[in-house]
Enzyme design. Sequence first.
Site, PDB file in Angstrom:
ATOM      1  N   ARG A  60       0.867  -1.180   0.000  1.00 48.84           N
ATOM      2  CA  ARG A  60       0.000   0.000   0.000  1.00 48.84           C
ATOM      3  C   ARG A  60       0.900   1.225   0.000  1.00 48.84           C
ATOM      4  O   ARG A  60       2.116   1.110   0.123  1.00 48.84           O
ATOM      5  CB  ARG A  60      -1.039  -0.010   1.133  1.00 48.84           C
ATOM      6  CG  ARG A  60      -0.652  -0.631   2.433  1.00 48.84           C
ATOM      7  CD  ARG A  60       0.488   0.031   3.138  1.00 48.84           C
ATOM      8  NE  ARG A  60       0.247   1.448   3.327  1.00 48.84           N
ATOM      9  CZ  ARG A  60       1.160   2.344   3.565  1.00 48.84           C
ATOM     10  NH1 ARG A  60       2.449   1.990   3.664  1.00 48.84           N
ATOM     11  NH2 ARG A  60       0.873   3.616   3.731  1.00 48.84           N
ATOM     12  N   ALA A  62       0.801   5.163  -2.130  1.00 49.00           N
ATOM     13  CA  ALA A  62       0.603   5.473  -3.547  1.00 49.00           C
ATOM     14  C   ALA A  62       1.791   5.094  -4.448  1.00 49.00           C
ATOM     15  O   ALA A  62       1.611   4.363  -5.434  1.00 49.00           O
ATOM     16  CB  ALA A  62       0.246   6.957  -3.681  1.00 49.00           C
ATOM     17  N   ARG A 102      -7.000  -0.123  -6.977  1.00 50.57           N
ATOM     18  CA  ARG A 102      -7.384   0.878  -5.962  1.00 50.57           C
ATOM     19  C   ARG A 102      -7.617   2.209  -6.693  1.00 50.57           C
ATOM     20  O   ARG A 102      -6.831   2.571  -7.568  1.00 50.57           O
ATOM     21  CB  ARG A 102      -6.297   1.040  -4.881  1.00 50.57           C
ATOM     22  CG  ARG A 102      -6.165  -0.203  -3.990  1.00 50.57           C
ATOM     23  CD  ARG A 102      -5.342   0.053  -2.750  1.00 50.57           C
ATOM     24  NE  ARG A 102      -6.024   0.909  -1.796  1.00 50.57           N
ATOM     25  CZ  ARG A 102      -5.421   1.461  -0.738  1.00 50.57           C
ATOM     26  NH1 ARG A 102      -4.135   1.269  -0.536  1.00 50.57           N
ATOM     27  NH2 ARG A 102      -6.102   2.206   0.098  1.00 50.57           N
ATOM     28  N   GLN A 209      -1.883   2.441   9.933  1.00 51.99           N
ATOM     29  CA  GLN A 209      -0.577   2.520   9.240  1.00 51.99           C
ATOM     30  C   GLN A 209       0.456   3.285  10.057  1.00 51.99           C
ATOM     31  O   GLN A 209       1.653   3.018   9.957  1.00 51.99           O
ATOM     32  CB  GLN A 209      -0.738   3.204   7.873  1.00 51.99           C
ATOM     33  CG  GLN A 209      -1.505   2.416   6.827  1.00 51.99           C
ATOM     34  CD  GLN A 209      -2.977   2.774   6.810  1.00 51.99           C
ATOM     35  OE1 GLN A 209      -3.544   3.135   7.840  1.00 51.99           O
ATOM     36  NE2 GLN A 209      -3.610   2.651   5.664  1.00 51.99           N
ATOM     37  N   ASP A 250      -1.992  10.866  -2.054  1.00 52.21           N
ATOM     38  CA  ASP A 250      -2.387   9.897  -3.095  1.00 52.21           C
ATOM     39  C   ASP A 250      -2.759  10.576  -4.398  1.00 52.21           C
ATOM     40  O   ASP A 250      -2.752   9.952  -5.447  1.00 52.21           O
ATOM     41  CB  ASP A 250      -3.548   9.034  -2.593  1.00 52.21           C
ATOM     42  CG  ASP A 250      -3.036   8.058  -1.563  1.00 52.21           C
ATOM     43  OD1 ASP A 250      -2.766   8.495  -0.429  1.00 52.21           O
ATOM     44  OD2 ASP A 250      -2.850   6.888  -1.914  1.00 52.21           O
ATOM     45  N   ASN A 260      -5.295  12.530   0.819  1.00 53.31           N
ATOM     46  CA  ASN A 260      -4.417  11.628   1.572  1.00 53.31           C
ATOM     47  C   ASN A 260      -5.288  10.838   2.533  1.00 53.31           C
ATOM     48  O   ASN A 260      -6.512  11.029   2.618  1.00 53.31           O
ATOM     49  CB  ASN A 260      -3.313  12.419   2.296  1.00 53.31           C
ATOM     50  CG  ASN A 260      -2.217  11.497   2.835  1.00 53.31           C
ATOM     51  OD1 ASN A 260      -1.705  10.644   2.102  1.00 53.31           O
ATOM     52  ND2 ASN A 260      -1.872  11.620   4.096  1.00 53.31           N
ATOM     53  N   LYS A 261      -4.661   9.971   3.283  1.00 54.18           N
ATOM     54  CA  LYS A 261      -5.368   9.065   4.198  1.00 54.18           C
ATOM     55  C   LYS A 261      -6.408   9.795   5.046  1.00 54.18           C
ATOM     56  O   LYS A 261      -6.150  10.900   5.536  1.00 54.18           O
ATOM     57  CB  LYS A 261      -4.313   8.379   5.075  1.00 54.18           C
ATOM     58  CG  LYS A 261      -4.801   7.403   6.099  1.00 54.18           C
ATOM     59  CD  LYS A 261      -5.675   6.316   5.559  1.00 54.18           C
ATOM     60  CE  LYS A 261      -5.123   5.595   4.366  1.00 54.18           C
ATOM     61  NZ  LYS A 261      -6.124   4.719   3.685  1.00 54.18           N
TER      62      LYS A 261
HETATM   63  O1  MRU Z   1      -4.467   3.158   2.210  1.00 49.87           O
HETATM   64  P1  MRU Z   1      -2.987   3.381   2.111  1.00 49.87           P
HETATM   65  O2  MRU Z   1      -2.221   2.808   3.240  1.00 49.87           O
HETATM   66  O3  MRU Z   1      -2.456   2.966   0.755  1.00 49.87           O
HETATM   67  O4  MRU Z   1      -2.844   4.962   2.189  1.00 49.87           O
HETATM   68  C1  MRU Z   1      -1.575   5.499   2.062  1.00 49.87           C
HETATM   69  C2  MRU Z   1      -1.545   6.964   2.267  1.00 49.87           C
HETATM   70  O5  MRU Z   1      -2.538   7.631   2.456  1.00 49.87           O
HETATM   71  C3  MRU Z   1      -0.198   7.621   2.141  1.00 49.87           C
HETATM   72  O6  MRU Z   1      -0.110   8.733   2.968  1.00 49.87           O
HETATM   73  C4  MRU Z   1      -0.013   8.051   0.685  1.00 49.87           C
HETATM   74  O7  MRU Z   1      -0.221   6.965  -0.179  1.00 49.87           O
HETATM   75  C5  MRU Z   1       1.298   8.631   0.440  1.00 49.87           C
HETATM   76  S1  MRU Z   1       2.522   7.358   0.425  1.00 49.87           S
HETATM   77  C6  MRU Z   1       4.033   7.970   0.099  1.00 49.87           C
END
Ligand code: MRU
Length: 357
Positions: A60, A62, A102, A209, A250, A260-261
Amino acid sequence: MGVALSRDPLSEARFFAVELEPTAGEVVLLDQRRLPSEVIYRRFHSPYEVATAITDMVVRGAPAIGIAAAYGLSLVGRIERGSPDAFRAAFSAAAERMRRARPTAVNLGWAVARMRTAADRAAPMDAEQRVMVLETEAESIHRQDVRACRAMGQLALDYVPDEAVILTHCNAGALATGGYGTALGVVRAAHEAGKRVRVLADETRPYLQGARLTAWELQQDGIGVEVITDSMAAFYFQRGEISFCVVGSDRIAANGDVANKIGTYNVAVLAREHGVPFTVAAPWSTVDLACASGDDIPIEQRSRDEVARVGDTVLVADGIGCRHPAFDVTPARLVHAVFTERGVFHPEQGERPDELS
Ligand code: MRU
């Protein structure tokens, strides 16, 4: 802890999220669902297996899912060795499945598009040459990401105060990229430059995470980190303990809105209230100029169970609904700076990413 590869991994960390094992024709992924309790590498032999692994969060983050998709698609060259038309059809079907693995991270579609171009070039060649073209392109996507992360870290040095306590959300580290990390790349670069930085990691409900991944990978590097629940961030802002915020992304829209998350927007609002710079580190592959604003960014909806359970423990009784948008959008006006390998722009001042392109 590691897995034996027939060549040195491209990741510069002591672990890697995604690699190609070229001798065996396998994509090797660190199973991030099992961290931090277990370090398990899994091997995948088809693009469809890799796509499922992306959907299921084995890998996981991006940039990391873009790299995994690229390596996964390179396997088509080994699997379909027939006529150019047969190869094109097999590649196209696999690319379509991969693209849908995704929805929010634009890096995935970006990597698939790059691999499509390479596959078009490779189609008329013989099977061995196709494999070489596809693997070379995937590896170049991977190398480019590691270089980009390092460049962002250097650009951010002017912004990170010495002795900063840095709040980050989710995991935007080596685990989420080709190695080094975006937001955690900023932290790593500051640490390597001798700034005495420490990290407060939001646990990042519901997938955790921050607690499971960010804390683990910073511990590997000997960088000070403490985990807080998401609800504690306001407390530490109010006490003046947080001096800088950096997160990954993302997808960044043309107007500077940042996806973002889920929970990132909360951090940005708190940062603004308390006068703390809220910043974003992301490679150019995260910028989507085709999205005019955050309203155009697709938000992934994930399963109820990720909210209603932690492992086997039931938190919400059966029959009760839960909602689970996996990402949110922070408006440009709350973002002090975005670090990309092409340079820095300041959305809160009305600067837009296309000024760097
Ligand atoms: O659902 P995830 O764990 O893939 O979400 C990841 C994030 O939101 C990260 O902050 C984002 O992908 C940036 S990663 C360098």
